[in-house]
Design a protein around this motif. Sequence first.
Motif, PDB file in Angstrom:
ATOM      1  N   PRO A  18       0.787  -1.230   0.000  1.00  0.00           N
ATOM      2  CA  PRO A  18       0.000   0.000   0.000  1.00  0.00           C
ATOM      3  C   PRO A  18       0.823   1.287   0.000  1.00  0.00           C
ATOM      4  O   PRO A  18       0.267   2.370   0.034  1.00  0.00           O
ATOM      5  N   ILE A  19       2.147   1.179  -0.074  1.00  0.00           N
ATOM      6  CA  ILE A  19       3.011   2.361  -0.053  1.00  0.00           C
ATOM      7  C   ILE A  19       2.619   3.344  -1.155  1.00  0.00           C
ATOM      8  O   ILE A  19       2.207   2.936  -2.246  1.00  0.00           O
ATOM      9  N   CYS A  20       2.735   4.640  -0.854  1.00  0.00           N
ATOM     10  CA  CYS A  20       2.281   5.695  -1.766  1.00  0.00           C
ATOM     11  C   CYS A  20       3.421   6.586  -2.234  1.00  0.00           C
ATOM     12  O   CYS A  20       3.818   7.513  -1.517  1.00  0.00           O
ATOM     13  N   PRO A  21       3.943   6.359  -3.427  1.00  0.00           N
ATOM     14  CA  PRO A  21       4.919   7.299  -3.980  1.00  0.00           C
ATOM     15  C   PRO A  21       4.250   8.641  -4.301  1.00  0.00           C
ATOM     16  O   PRO A  21       3.124   8.670  -4.800  1.00  0.00           O
ATOM     17  N   VAL A  22       4.962   9.722  -3.988  1.00  0.00           N
ATOM     18  CA  VAL A  22       4.525  11.076  -4.328  1.00  0.00           C
ATOM     19  C   VAL A  22       5.681  11.684  -5.111  1.00  0.00           C
ATOM     20  O   VAL A  22       6.766  11.892  -4.573  1.00  0.00           O
ATOM     21  N   VAL A  23       5.445  11.925  -6.404  1.00  0.00           N
ATOM     22  CA  VAL A  23       6.535  12.227  -7.332  1.00  0.00           C
ATOM     23  C   VAL A  23       6.347  13.575  -8.012  1.00  0.00           C
ATOM     24  O   VAL A  23       5.250  13.891  -8.494  1.00  0.00           O
ATOM     25  N   ALA A  24       7.424  14.352  -8.064  1.00  0.00           N
ATOM     26  CA  ALA A  24       7.452  15.602  -8.816  1.00  0.00           C
ATOM     27  C   ALA A  24       7.801  15.248 -10.263  1.00  0.00           C
ATOM     28  O   ALA A  24       8.929  14.845 -10.559  1.00  0.00           O
ATOM     29  N   LEU A  25       6.831  15.346 -11.151  1.00  0.00           N
ATOM     30  CA  LEU A  25       7.049  14.962 -12.554  1.00  0.00           C
ATOM     31  C   LEU A  25       7.900  16.011 -13.266  1.00  0.00           C
ATOM     32  O   LEU A  25       7.781  17.208 -13.008  1.00  0.00           O
ATOM     33  N   ASP A  26       8.742  15.535 -14.162  1.00  0.00           N
ATOM     34  CA  ASP A  26       9.619  16.409 -14.951  1.00  0.00           C
ATOM     35  C   ASP A  26      10.475  17.312 -14.066  1.00  0.00           C
ATOM     36  O   ASP A  26      10.709  18.479 -14.387  1.00  0.00           O
ATOM     37  N   ALA A  27      10.927  16.779 -12.929  1.00  0.00           N
ATOM     38  CA  ALA A  27      11.782  17.534 -12.017  1.00  0.00           C
ATOM     39  C   ALA A  27      13.133  16.844 -11.906  1.00  0.00           C
ATOM     40  O   ALA A  27      13.291  15.698 -12.323  1.00  0.00           O
ATOM     41  N   VAL A  28      14.086  17.560 -11.343  1.00  0.00           N
ATOM     42  CA  VAL A  28      15.374  16.948 -11.013  1.00  0.00           C
ATOM     43  C   VAL A  28      15.487  16.932  -9.493  1.00  0.00           C
ATOM     44  O   VAL A  28      14.979  17.832  -8.809  1.00  0.00           O
ATOM     45  N   ALA A  29      16.143  15.917  -8.980  1.00  0.00           N
ATOM     46  CA  ALA A  29      16.215  15.706  -7.535  1.00  0.00           C
ATOM     47  C   ALA A  29      16.738  16.927  -6.785  1.00  0.00           C
ATOM     48  O   ALA A  29      16.291  17.223  -5.677  1.00  0.00           O
ATOM     49  N   GLU A  30      17.659  17.652  -7.393  1.00  0.00           N
ATOM     50  CA  GLU A  30      18.286  18.800  -6.724  1.00  0.00           C
ATOM     51  C   GLU A  30      17.295  19.933  -6.440  1.00  0.00           C
ATOM     52  O   GLU A  30      17.574  20.812  -5.641  1.00  0.00           O
ATOM     53  N   THR A  31      16.138  19.927  -7.107  1.00  0.00           N
ATOM     54  CA  THR A  31      15.161  20.996  -6.887  1.00  0.00           C
ATOM     55  C   THR A  31      14.205  20.682  -5.736  1.00  0.00           C
ATOM     56  O   THR A  31      13.376  21.524  -5.382  1.00  0.00           O
ATOM     57  N   LEU A  32      14.316  19.487  -5.149  1.00  0.00           N
ATOM     58  CA  LEU A  32      13.431  19.105  -4.047  1.00  0.00           C
ATOM     59  C   LEU A  32      14.145  19.243  -2.714  1.00  0.00           C
ATOM     60  O   LEU A  32      15.314  18.905  -2.587  1.00  0.00           O
ATOM     61  N   GLU A  33      13.416  19.735  -1.738  1.00  0.00           N
ATOM     62  CA  GLU A  33      13.898  19.799  -0.366  1.00  0.00           C
ATOM     63  C   GLU A  33      12.958  18.946   0.462  1.00  0.00           C
ATOM     64  O   GLU A  33      11.888  19.404   0.871  1.00  0.00           O
ATOM     65  N   PRO A  34      13.317  17.663   0.677  1.00  0.00           N
ATOM     66  CA  PRO A  34      12.407  16.766   1.389  1.00  0.00           C
ATOM     67  C   PRO A  34      12.405  17.013   2.886  1.00  0.00           C
ATOM     68  O   PRO A  34      13.386  17.498   3.445  1.00  0.00           O
ATOM     69  N   ARG A  35      11.293  16.678   3.503  1.00  0.00           N
ATOM     70  CA  ARG A  35      11.270  16.679   4.958  1.00  0.00           C
ATOM     71  C   ARG A  35      12.086  15.476   5.393  1.00  0.00           C
ATOM     72  O   ARG A  35      12.459  14.652   4.564  1.00  0.00           O
ATOM     73  N   GLN A  36      12.347  15.331   6.649  1.00  0.00           N
ATOM     74  CA  GLN A  36      13.149  14.209   7.136  1.00  0.00           C
ATOM     75  C   GLN A  36      12.455  12.895   6.772  1.00  0.00           C
ATOM     76  O   GLN A  36      11.310  12.676   7.148  1.00  0.00           O
ATOM     77  N   ALA A  37      13.125  12.048   6.019  1.00  0.00           N
ATOM     78  CA  ALA A  37      12.558  10.747   5.671  1.00  0.00           C
ATOM     79  C   ALA A  37      12.573   9.855   6.902  1.00  0.00           C
ATOM     80  O   ALA A  37      13.314  10.083   7.849  1.00  0.00           O
ATOM     81  N   ASP A  38      11.762   8.849   6.868  1.00  0.00           N
ATOM     82  CA  ASP A  38      11.655   7.855   7.928  1.00  0.00           C
ATOM     83  C   ASP A  38      11.093   8.450   9.213  1.00  0.00           C
ATOM     84  O   ASP A  38      11.559   8.164  10.309  1.00  0.00           O
ATOM     85  N   GLY A  39      10.088   9.273   9.058  1.00  0.00           N
ATOM     86  CA  GLY A  39       9.395   9.824  10.216  1.00  0.00           C
ATOM     87  C   GLY A  39       7.913   9.930   9.915  1.00  0.00           C
ATOM     88  O   GLY A  39       7.489   9.738   8.781  1.00  0.00           O
ATOM     89  N   PRO A  40       7.112  10.245  10.920  1.00  0.00           N
ATOM     90  CA  PRO A  40       5.675  10.337  10.701  1.00  0.00           C
ATOM     91  C   PRO A  40       5.294  11.602   9.932  1.00  0.00           C
ATOM     92  O   PRO A  40       5.975  12.617  10.010  1.00  0.00           O
ATOM     93  N   VAL A  41       4.195  11.494   9.194  1.00  0.00           N
ATOM     94  CA  VAL A  41       3.633  12.645   8.485  1.00  0.00           C
ATOM     95  C   VAL A  41       2.117  12.505   8.530  1.00  0.00           C
ATOM     96  O   VAL A  41       1.581  11.397   8.433  1.00  0.00           O
ATOM     97  N   GLY A  42       1.455  13.631   8.688  1.00  0.00           N
ATOM     98  CA  GLY A  42       0.000  13.639   8.649  1.00  0.00           C
ATOM     99  C   GLY A  42      -0.472  14.017   7.258  1.00  0.00           C
ATOM    100  O   GLY A  42       0.216  14.731   6.525  1.00  0.00           O
ATOM    101  N   ALA A  43      -1.648  13.530   6.884  1.00  0.00           N
ATOM    102  CA  ALA A  43      -2.234  13.924   5.602  1.00  0.00           C
ATOM    103  C   ALA A  43      -2.375  15.441   5.587  1.00  0.00           C
ATOM    104  O   ALA A  43      -2.845  16.039   6.557  1.00  0.00           O
ATOM    105  N   GLY A  44      -1.905  16.068   4.517  1.00  0.00           N
ATOM    106  CA  GLY A  44      -1.987  17.511   4.375  1.00  0.00           C
ATOM    107  C   GLY A  44      -0.780  18.261   4.896  1.00  0.00           C
ATOM    108  O   GLY A  44      -0.676  19.469   4.703  1.00  0.00           O
ATOM    109  N   GLU A  45       0.157  17.557   5.562  1.00  0.00           N
ATOM    110  CA  GLU A  45       1.397  18.196   6.008  1.00  0.00           C
ATOM    111  C   GLU A  45       2.408  18.213   4.870  1.00  0.00           C
ATOM    112  O   GLU A  45       2.371  17.349   3.984  1.00  0.00           O
ATOM    113  N   VAL A  46       3.331  19.173   4.889  1.00  0.00           N
ATOM    114  CA  VAL A  46       4.304  19.293   3.807  1.00  0.00           C
ATOM    115  C   VAL A  46       5.204  18.053   3.775  1.00  0.00           C
ATOM    116  O   VAL A  46       5.766  17.639   4.779  1.00  0.00           O
TER     117      VAL A  46
END
Length: 152
Positions: A118-146
């Motif tokens: 059931p994992i949900c990928p969320v992908v920036a289409l036509d982007a390069v990785a360097e343009t993304l600033e991810p939140r800390q991976a491997d932590g909790p997130v609520g629906a609607g949070e950045v």
Amino acid sequence: MTPLAVNSPVSGRVVPLTEVPDQVFANAMVGPGLAVEPDRAAGAALAPVDGTVAALHPHAFVVATEDGAAVLVHLGIDTVKLKGEGFTLHVVKGEKVRAGQPIVSWNPADVEAAGYAPICPVVALDAVAETLEPRQADGPVGAGEVLFSWRR
């Protein structure tokens, strides 16, 4: 230009795309982003950004912003094989939506019970990785949070 905040469509645990059990997502062939291992509760997957529903399937959708940034949300892996069963659409293709608006209702526990991740990928289409600033991976997130910011 102000970075685009891309919100999590579901509540759960943030994981890197490399943990998605599908090579197309794990190798960022579709684009960079993050994934969410969802809580196992029925609910709605939310629009990650303000925009227009550019593509809509029961198991996946794309929302495109006014300036052309497009975000793909995929509800589970190989869930196309469920042929829409267990998914309820709340919008139509071409509809304008706001970030946080329910797009598709589903139950990750049912997806898992059917033998799919059931994992949900969320992908920036036509982007390069360097343009993304991810939140800390491997932590909790609520629906609607950045989930990540996208510098465009």
